[in-house]
Design a protein around this motif. Structure first.
Motif, short mmCIF file in Angstrom:
data_model
loop_
_atom_site.label_atom_id
_atom_site.label_comp_id
_atom_site.label_asym_id
_atom_site.label_seq_id
_atom_site.Cartn_x
_atom_site.Cartn_y
_atom_site.Cartn_z
N LEU A 1 -11.74 43.42 -27.47
CA LEU A 1 -11.66 43.22 -26.03
C LEU A 1 -10.20 43.23 -25.54
O LEU A 1 -9.83 44.01 -24.67
N GLY A 2 -9.39 42.37 -26.13
CA GLY A 2 -8.01 42.27 -25.67
C GLY A 2 -7.94 41.83 -24.23
O GLY A 2 -8.91 41.36 -23.63
N LEU B 1 -14.83 47.12 -4.26
CA LEU B 1 -13.39 47.06 -4.56
C LEU B 1 -13.12 46.14 -5.74
O LEU B 1 -12.21 46.39 -6.54
N PHE B 2 -13.90 45.08 -5.87
CA PHE B 2 -13.68 44.19 -7.00
C PHE B 2 -14.05 44.88 -8.30
O PHE B 2 -13.39 44.71 -9.33
N ALA B 3 -15.13 45.67 -8.28
CA ALA B 3 -15.45 46.46 -9.46
C ALA B 3 -14.31 47.43 -9.76
O ALA B 3 -13.96 47.67 -10.93
N ALA C 1 -8.78 48.12 -16.91
CA ALA C 1 -9.10 48.82 -18.16
C ALA C 1 -8.17 49.99 -18.40
O ALA C 1 -7.98 50.41 -19.56
N LEU C 2 -7.57 50.52 -17.34
CA LEU C 2 -6.68 51.68 -17.46
C LEU C 2 -5.21 51.29 -17.54
O LEU C 2 -4.35 52.18 -17.60
N THR D 1 -11.19 42.25 -21.18
CA THR D 1 -11.60 40.94 -20.67
C THR D 1 -11.52 40.94 -19.14
O THR D 1 -12.41 40.43 -18.45
N MET D 2 -10.43 41.50 -18.60
CA MET D 2 -10.32 41.62 -17.14
C MET D 2 -11.43 42.49 -16.57
O MET D 2 -11.99 42.20 -15.51
N LEU D 3 -11.75 43.58 -17.27
CA LEU D 3 -12.83 44.47 -16.81
C LEU D 3 -14.15 43.71 -16.72
O LEU D 3 -14.85 43.79 -15.70
#
Length: 524
Positions: free
Chosen positions: A404-405, A503-505, A512-513, A409-411
């Motif tokens: 995950l890293g 927008l939150f998605a 992730a990028l 995790t943020m995603l």
């Protein structure tokens, strides 16, 4: 200061040694073995080879000493700073209603929100840049003391305008403190403990919960709160003032503890960037002796790496200031990283408050009955904020998993938050309302806590506070803009609700990028 690449004589080749699990060659940084060099996150992105070599040695020394009671104290007292920041950010929202009833008849209803975010915008830039110029230590301590004064004085203000001024001053102080909590803590952490910066964000939820409990105690209608503009006076409307005084007293305790318990030394990476090699070694020797830990770093090893050059003739010159901004864009990869981080902070700064600004009208139009008594309102407020404590705890564990890293995790946190944003539109009862609020508070803090930690992790040490300050400043200016939009826009349409969720998605996808993944790496 801002360091740039300068001509220098080749450093003498010194011995290779194993330190804290990391291999270090005290020679030309470019000749480091791949297994050693890849441990340093920005090893290939530095514009100053000498500084890069020195950072590598300092990271080795930090790993060699490891986690100590000093780090535990920093976790607690930097965590206090987190709690203070979240506490004071909510203060204006919980007291604004009663204060406006007392003396804001001709004022701007969302004026306190704009005052707070404006103050935080200026404070984030001022303290962020200042910490890279004058050092972390002074900015770290002074910002919290100023927050104490502003909070207590704000509770005694006689009109809407003067209250707005001290709320802005409070935001100015808290904005800088927020930037420095993560920066100071990170710059002392061993590489395998950097995930603890994410865990530290649990203090954010604790601060919010404290605000909720204080409001629950003082703002329930009764002897301390008036009910109408016509009958409202200072004498029968002291509740919001008690909230400010009580909060100010707590901040005072935290600010005193910060300067008496830890007795913070200047961070070694700031000293390194200022060319103070001797003080860097002195700091590590102090920690090693105090906690009976090994320390093989010497002044000779640092000086053998070469010299760095400071831009600007003085600390407060334009060249010095511009150098810290320019230092965030040294390579294509760091440029993309910096811009994506700033974009993320700005997006969340406007999306989250706007969602809750448009939500009440949407639920009303959809036929939902979420009305509660004032007692239940502040009880639910406290419950929602308590739920935010556990998001960072889960995030701290998740972001230290190799598959995950930080980025994924943020995603996950952002996508879960978006799901509950969309699901919130189905709420029809008060119980459902508080349940979904708690779920969002939990999931949002998975994303937010990692973003708070990730931002300083991927910024170069010499410019870390500046980059972090600009990120938080962007968030605050968008927060102020959201208050204006919420006041002037048509809240009867449902479109903004779904746009905010989408927008939150999008925030999760941006995360992730991100070009850097700090898991298993050491910050500069």
């Amino acid at each position: 200061m801002a360091a740039e690449k300068s001509p220098e004589a080749p450093a003498p080749r010194l011995e290779e040694e194993q330190v804290g699990g990391y291999v270090s060659e005290h020679s030309n940084f470019d000749s480091l073995s791949a297994s050693s060099k890849e441990r340093d996150l920005l090893a290939d992105e530095t514009a100053d080879a000498a500084l890069g070599r020195k950072v590598h040695l300092v990271n080795n020394a930090i790993d060699e000493i490891g986690w100590t009671p000093y780090h535990s104290k920093l976790f607690m007292l930097n965590g206090f700073g987190y709690a203070v920041d979240s506490l004071v950010m909510l203060l204006q929202s919980v007291v604004a209603g009663q204060a406006f009833t007392e003396f804001g008849e001709h004022g701007y209803a969302t004026g306190m929100t704009i005052a707070l975010y404006s103050g935080m915008f200026v404070g984030s830039l001022f303290w962020g840049l200042g910490a890279d110029i004058i050092g972390r230590k002074h900015a770290f301590n002074y910002s919290l003391i100023l927050a104490t004064i502003a909070t207590i004085v704000a509770g005694g203000m006689p009109n809407w305008e003067s209250l707005g001024f001290f709320i802005a001053l409070l935001g100015f102080a808290a904005g800088g403190n927020l930037v420095l909590d993560t920066t100071v803590f990170l710059e002392y952490l061993p590489g395998d403990k950097q995930w603890v910066v994410t865990l530290m964000a649990a203090w954010w939820g604790i601060g919010q919960a404290i605000t909720g409990f204080i409001a629950w105690g003082f703002l329930v209608p009764g002897q301390w709160n008036c009910s109408s503009v016509e009958t409202c006076t200072k004498a029968n409307n002291m509740g919001w003032r008690y909230v400010m005084f009580t909060s100010g007293a707590l901040v005072l305790v935290m600010s005193v503890a910060r300067v008496t318990v830890v007795k913070l030394k200047e961070t070694p990476k700031y000293l390194l960037g200022m060319g103070e090699d001797a003080k860097v070694v002195e700091t590590f020797e102090y920690l090693a002796k105090k906690y009976n830990r090994p320390c093989s770093l010497t002044l000779d090893k640092l000086q053998a790496c070469g010299s760095i050059r400071v831009e600007g003739k003085s600390k407060f010159s334009f060249g010095e200031t511009f150098g810290h901004i320019r230092g965030l864009f040294t390579t294509r990869k760091t440029t993309i990283s910096t811009l994506m981080i700033w974009l993320s902070w700005m997006m969340i700064g406007i999306v989250y408050p706007l969602f809750y600004a448009f939500l009440p009208t949407y639920l009303e139009n959809a036929g939902a009955d979420v009305s509660v008594t004032p007692y239940e309102k502040w009880r639910n407020y406290a419950l929602t904020n308590i739920s935010g404590v556990f998001g960072p705890i889960l995030a701290g564990w998740m972001c230290n998993l190799p598959f995950l890293g930080r980025r994924y995790t943020m995603l996950i946190g952002a996508l879960l938050t978006a799901v509950f944003f969309f699901a919130y539109t189905a709420v029809r009862t008060a119980d459902q309302n508080v349940g979904f609020s708690c779920a969002i508070g939990f999931c949002l803090n998975i994303y937010y806590s990692v973003l708070f930690a990730y931002t300083p992790e991927v910024l170069p040490s010499a410019h870390r506070a500046t980059g972090n300050g600009v990120a938080v400043a962007g968030n605050r200016i968008m927060g102020a803009l959201s208050a204006v939009i919420a006041t002037e826009a048509d809240t009867s349409t449902s479109a903004p609700i779904y746009i905010c969720g989408a927008l939150f998605a999008g925030l999760g996808i941006v995360a992730a990028l991100f070009p850097f993944e700090p898991y298993g790496r050491r910050s500069s």
